[in-house]
Design a protein around this motif. Structure first.
Motif, mmCIF file in Angstrom:
data_model
loop_
_atom_site.group_PDB
_atom_site.id
_atom_site.type_symbol
_atom_site.label_atom_id
_atom_site.label_comp_id
_atom_site.label_asym_id
_atom_site.label_seq_id
_atom_site.Cartn_x
_atom_site.Cartn_y
_atom_site.Cartn_z
ATOM 1 N N UNK A 60 -4.426 3.723 10.344
ATOM 2 C CA UNK A 60 -2.963 3.652 10.273
ATOM 3 C C UNK A 60 -2.465 4.944 9.629
ATOM 4 N N UNK A 61 -1.460 5.520 10.274
ATOM 5 C CA UNK A 61 -0.794 6.692 9.698
ATOM 6 C C UNK A 61 0.478 6.201 9.008
ATOM 7 N N UNK A 62 0.573 6.472 7.694
ATOM 8 C CA UNK A 62 1.734 6.028 6.937
ATOM 9 C C UNK A 62 2.917 6.955 7.193
ATOM 10 N N UNK B 191 0.856 -1.189 0.000
ATOM 11 C CA UNK B 191 0.000 0.000 0.000
ATOM 12 C C UNK B 191 0.893 1.240 0.000
ATOM 13 N N UNK B 192 0.990 1.931 -1.130
ATOM 14 C CA UNK B 192 1.896 3.086 -1.231
ATOM 15 C C UNK B 192 1.318 4.326 -0.544
ATOM 16 N N UNK B 193 2.155 5.328 -0.350
ATOM 17 C CA UNK B 193 1.747 6.576 0.301
ATOM 18 C C UNK B 193 0.637 7.268 -0.479
ATOM 19 N N UNK B 194 0.594 7.057 -1.795
ATOM 20 C CA UNK B 194 -0.403 7.733 -2.637
ATOM 21 C C UNK B 194 -1.832 7.321 -2.295
ATOM 22 N N UNK B 195 -1.986 6.180 -1.624
ATOM 23 C CA UNK B 195 -3.339 5.732 -1.290
ATOM 24 C C UNK B 195 -3.870 6.359 -0.006
ATOM 25 N N UNK B 196 -3.000 7.094 0.682
ATOM 26 C CA UNK B 196 -3.403 7.677 1.958
ATOM 27 C C UNK B 196 -4.413 8.797 1.766
ATOM 28 N N UNK C 67 -6.343 12.319 3.695
ATOM 29 C CA UNK C 67 -5.818 13.542 4.293
ATOM 30 C C UNK C 67 -5.033 13.224 5.560
ATOM 31 N N UNK C 68 -3.876 13.869 5.700
ATOM 32 C CA UNK C 68 -3.051 13.651 6.880
ATOM 33 C C UNK C 68 -2.243 12.374 6.841
ATOM 34 N N UNK C 69 -2.172 11.707 5.664
ATOM 35 C CA UNK C 69 -1.404 10.473 5.543
ATOM 36 C C UNK C 69 -2.042 9.290 6.220
ATOM 37 N N UNK C 70 -3.379 9.286 6.291
ATOM 38 C CA UNK C 70 -4.102 8.269 7.044
ATOM 39 C C UNK C 70 -4.760 7.239 6.134
ATOM 40 N N UNK C 71 -4.850 6.020 6.640
ATOM 41 C CA UNK C 71 -5.596 4.949 5.992
ATOM 42 C C UNK C 71 -6.677 4.463 6.951
ATOM 43 N N UNK C 72 -7.829 4.133 6.399
ATOM 44 C CA UNK C 72 -8.894 3.529 7.192
ATOM 45 C C UNK C 72 -8.953 2.053 6.831
ATOM 46 N N UNK C 73 -8.723 1.204 7.823
ATOM 47 C CA UNK C 73 -8.787 -0.240 7.624
ATOM 48 C C UNK C 73 -10.061 -0.750 8.285
ATOM 49 N N UNK C 74 -10.742 -1.647 7.591
ATOM 50 C CA UNK C 74 -11.966 -2.190 8.157
ATOM 51 C C UNK C 74 -11.977 -3.700 7.996
ATOM 52 N N UNK C 75 -12.381 -4.366 9.072
ATOM 53 C CA UNK C 75 -12.535 -5.810 9.056
ATOM 54 C C UNK C 75 -14.018 -6.112 9.218
#
Length: 422
Positions: A417-419, A394-399, A401-409
């Motif tokens: 997760x903050x990249x 998962x590259x930085x480009x997918x983040x 605003x603020x470099x954040x990712x939302x992961x859901x199970x």
């Protein structure tokens, strides 16, 4: 002028009072001046104080004259707690908090018109008074045997902690406040929390002794859950602060959305300006469809809007929907997204980490095998997009605003997760 008392009673906002009939008769003659005090013992008010602020506002909307007292003097002493002494803060610290709390109260009141609000500071009349004058002119009218019966005082006397003379004197200072406001502004009513009743009556007793006048008290109930725990404290997270930097709008909203059914109807009455007709409709809809949490959602929306404004509330609602795949994550501000993910759990990981590594870092799975199984079963999402390869980087480009990712199970379990740079 008097309808407000019926409204306060209907909303469950009168837990204790002196003589409501006498107060009603006095209000019928015209506007009365009333006050509520707020001590700067922290840099922000909390949701319990909000109940007091809104009660002050309700009385002003009914035509009465509000005084909001910020306790620059009493904040230096500290209202006795039943458990232990409060920490004494420096004069500079308390003065800074006075200004912050003043700024929190001002937006709720109208400072124009015939019943314009005033904000007063009890340090103005307490600081110039000598200790001798305080003891002779004020302390002389207090009886120690009665002071010992106050709940917080008696609890402390029977504990190992005991109570200092400093905190023991707090009720005298608060009583003097009511006397001073009575003399300066003709103040004839004090409002406050029911846990303050002993301190509230100190003022009415002092005015009766020194001025020969009967004045009034209204005490609101404490905001508690069905187990009697104060709102906010039941989660173990401390107070629900009105300062967005101490309790984020998202955290406030989510706390209220998750309240138990037994108390939400009462809070709709106490913490919002919704009419009886609106609340009756909400009550019926909630009874018909309790699983929809209609009352909780409306309460959360109204209170968040009152405290933080329409824009922040709209962002919070959008975040609540987007995090579960019912809205666009990209439309959320970095601050709202970070606040939401911080509540759920926010980890960090290098950009380019695999999906499996990210899910492990976020605590959504405990092993790579579990991560692979979750992906294979179609239950893994990154920014609401289902992923099909646990080893995908998962590259930085997918983040967001603020470099954040939302992961859901699955449907309802998410984390952030903050990249970081690799």
């Amino acid at each position: 002028m008097t309808d407000v008392l019926e409204d306060l009673q209907w909303r469950g906002l009168i837990a204790l009072s002196t003589d409501l009939d006498e107060l009603r008769a006095e209000m019928a003659k015209g506007p009365i001046t009333y006050y509520c005090g707020f001590d700067p013992t922290a840099p922000s008010l909390h949701i319990g104080h909000l109940l007091q602020v809104l009660t002050v506002r309700r009385l002003q909307l009914a035509g009465h004259n509000p005084l909001a007292l910020v306790g620059g003097a009493t904040g230096l002493i500290g209202d006795p707690r039943p458990s232990a002494e409060r920490q004494l803060h420096s004069r500079d610290q308390v003065a800074e908090w006075v200004e912050k709390i003043r700024g929190q109260i001002e937006p709720y009141l109208d400072f124009t018109g015939s019943n314009a609000a005033r904000i007063v500071n009890n340090l103005d009349w307490t600081a110039p008074m000598s200790a001798i004058d305080f003891l002779r002119d004020i302390g002389k009218h207090f009886r120690v045997n009665k002071m010992l019966t106050k709940d917080a005082v008696s609890a402390r006397l029977n504990s190992d902690a005991g109570i200092s003379y400093t905190e023991f004197s707090y009720q005298i200072l608060q009583g003097m406040d009511f006397l001073e406001l009575f003399r300066r502004y003709g103040c004839r009513l004090q409002t406050g929390g029911s846990d303050q009743w002993g301190n509230l009556t100190a003022g009415t007793d002092l005015i009766r002794r020194m001025e020969g006048e009967s004045v009034h008290l209204l005490a609101t109930p404490l905001l508690t859950n069905s187990a009697g725990e104060k709102l906010g404290k039941s989660t173990g997270g401390g107070s629900l602060w009105m300062d967005a930097g101490m309790t984020s709008p998202y955290a406030l909203y989510q706390y209220l959305v998750n309240l138990e059914d037994a108390i939400v109807g009462g809070l709709l009455r106490q913490l919002t300006f919704l009419s009886r007709e609106e609340i009756d409709v909400i009550d019926k809809e909630t009874a018909d469809r309790p699983q929809a949490r209609i009352a909780q959602r409306r309460l959360a929306e109204e209170v968040t809007r009152i405290v933080h404004g329409a824009h922040e509330t709209d962002q919070v609602i959008a975040a609540s929907q987007a995090l579960f795949g019912r809205g666009e994550l990209a439309e959320l501000s970095a601050s709202t997204l970070r606040a939401a993910l911080s509540e759920a759990g926010l980890a960090s990981a290098p950009a380019g980490s695999t999906v499996a590594d990210l899910f492990i870092a976020a605590g959504l799975v405990s092993s790579r095998n579990e991560a692979r199984r979750t992906v294979a079963e179609g239950g893994a999402y990154v920014n609401n997009e289902r992923v099909s390869d646990a080893e995908e980087a998962v590259p930085a480009e997918r983040a967001l605003a603020g470099g954040l990712l939302v992961l859901r199970k699955g449907k309802r379990t998410f984390a952030g997760v903050e990249l970081t740079a690799m």
